[in-house]
Design a protein around this motif. Sequence first.
Motif, PDB file in Angstrom:
ATOM      1  N   ALA A 187     -11.805  12.383  -5.879  1.00 20.73           N
ATOM      2  CA  ALA A 187     -10.573  13.066  -6.287  1.00 20.73           C
ATOM      3  C   ALA A 187      -9.775  13.480  -5.056  1.00 20.73           C
ATOM      4  CB  ALA A 187     -10.902  14.288  -7.143  1.00 20.73           C
ATOM      5  N   TYR A 188     -10.465  13.980  -4.040  1.00 25.41           N
ATOM      6  CA  TYR A 188      -9.747  14.439  -2.843  1.00 25.41           C
ATOM      7  C   TYR A 188      -8.987  13.280  -2.186  1.00 25.41           C
ATOM      8  CZ  TYR A 188      -8.488  15.799   1.762  1.00 25.41           C
ATOM      9  OH  TYR A 188      -7.735  15.994   2.893  1.00 25.41           O
ATOM     10  N   ILE A 189      -9.683  12.182  -1.924  1.00 24.62           N
ATOM     11  CA  ILE A 189      -9.055  11.080  -1.167  1.00 24.62           C
ATOM     12  C   ILE A 189      -7.960  10.398  -2.000  1.00 24.62           C
ATOM     13  CG2 ILE A 189      -9.483   8.741  -0.224  1.00 24.62           C
ATOM     14  CD1 ILE A 189     -10.321  10.779   1.743  1.00 24.62           C
ATOM     15  N   LEU A 190      -8.235  10.167  -3.285  1.00 27.76           N
ATOM     16  CA  LEU A 190      -7.209   9.481  -4.091  1.00 27.76           C
ATOM     17  C   LEU A 190      -5.957  10.355  -4.233  1.00 27.76           C
ATOM     18  CD1 LEU A 190      -9.253   7.571  -6.844  1.00 27.76           C
ATOM     19  CD2 LEU A 190      -8.329   6.698  -4.698  1.00 27.76           C
ATOM     20  N   HIS A 191      -6.149  11.642  -4.514  1.00 26.00           N
ATOM     21  CA  HIS A 191      -5.002  12.567  -4.605  1.00 26.00           C
ATOM     22  C   HIS A 191      -4.185  12.552  -3.335  1.00 26.00           C
ATOM     23  CE1 HIS A 191      -5.772  15.412  -8.114  1.00 26.00           C
ATOM     24  NE2 HIS A 191      -4.567  14.901  -8.211  1.00 26.00           N
ATOM     25  N   LYS A 192      -4.903  12.638  -2.233  1.00 26.51           N
ATOM     26  CA  LYS A 192      -4.253  12.712  -0.913  1.00 26.51           C
ATOM     27  C   LYS A 192      -3.331  11.503  -0.701  1.00 26.51           C
ATOM     28  CE  LYS A 192      -3.956  14.312   3.219  1.00 26.51           C
ATOM     29  NZ  LYS A 192      -3.459  15.627   3.518  1.00 26.51           N
ATOM     30  N   HIS A 193      -3.700  10.366  -1.317  1.00 20.77           N
ATOM     31  CA  HIS A 193      -2.900   9.160  -1.128  1.00 20.77           C
ATOM     32  C   HIS A 193      -2.037   8.841  -2.347  1.00 20.77           C
ATOM     33  CE1 HIS A 193      -5.722   9.046   2.137  1.00 20.77           C
ATOM     34  NE2 HIS A 193      -4.742   8.458   2.781  1.00 20.77           N
ATOM     35  N   GLY A 194      -1.795   9.881  -3.140  1.00 18.71           N
ATOM     36  CA  GLY A 194      -0.876   9.752  -4.267  1.00 18.71           C
ATOM     37  C   GLY A 194      -1.411   8.861  -5.382  1.00 18.71           C
ATOM     38  N   LEU A 195      -2.734   8.721  -5.463  1.00 20.52           N
ATOM     39  CA  LEU A 195      -3.317   7.863  -6.504  1.00 20.52           C
ATOM     40  C   LEU A 195      -3.989   8.733  -7.560  1.00 20.52           C
ATOM     41  CD1 LEU A 195      -4.879   5.368  -3.953  1.00 20.52           C
ATOM     42  CD2 LEU A 195      -3.035   4.811  -5.535  1.00 20.52           C
ATOM     43  N   GLU A 196      -4.006   8.220  -8.771  1.00 19.59           N
ATOM     44  CA  GLU A 196      -4.582   8.964  -9.891  1.00 19.59           C
ATOM     45  C   GLU A 196      -6.104   8.801  -9.876  1.00 19.59           C
ATOM     46  OE1 GLU A 196      -4.614  11.518 -12.530  1.00 19.59           O
ATOM     47  OE2 GLU A 196      -2.628  10.931 -11.758  1.00 19.59           O
TER      48      GLU A 196
END
Length: 255
Positions: A187-196
């Motif tokens: 969740a952290y990495i995907l959020h950080k890159h604007g991904l769901e």
Amino acid sequence: MSASKSTPVDRGLNDVSESLSSSERTQNNILPQRRQLLKDQIALIQSSRRFLSLKAQKPLDELHSEIIRCTKCRLAKTRTRAVPGEGSMNARLMFIGEGPGRTEDQKGRPFVGRAGKLLDEMLEEIGVKRSEVFITNVVKCRPVSPEGRDRKPSEDEISTCTPLYLEKQIDIITPTVICTLGDTATAYILHKHGLEPGMISKIHGSTFITHRFKIMPMYHPAAALYTNELKEAIQRDFERLEALLKQSSLESFRS
Ligand code: URA
């Protein structure tokens, strides 16, 4: 990244050779000049990686000494040791877990408990040495409950720690592939890159592409310790990871 004794240049050439059609291979159609050119290109990439890694060693060492002295959040009060992370400066593959557990807190090293043993096994199965990758966590100190059990890091612990440490580690190491272990790291990495992010049960083993690296989420190995089904899912995901690494190394030889 294989267990064999061949050099990285040989392995690069083998990858290129495997990418040729079988007729091209049987006709031995790699012209000597093309072979030499590839060798020169790969050697150049490697020497620049070595140069960059020498440059990167100092900032990474400095960052890790900051981490072991950090008192920026409440986790510093209950930790035995901070766990900065470990592995190769040249790592193309980075694993990110949630946070140190009891064993890691005692030893100051990531993934050295039971979940870590499983991670080591999976790496071995795809012929990658632990020393070739970089392993770290979203937070660098053990999140512990009042009862003394491992717990998930809180939002504020994550938002204090990550810009100071994880993001800087990623900037220094510049991995090609990041494998997130479990839902917190994913969740952290995907959020950080604007991904769901989505549920880990749905997205594990998929590849997400950003402008900086590819991301492959996986189940956390600790979850697989008690569930055979999850262990098999992780095994299959490691096979996908192996293919992704191969594909990414071919892309870097072509670029
Ligand atoms: N679990 C994690 O998320 N990280 C570790 O380092 C160990 C267990």
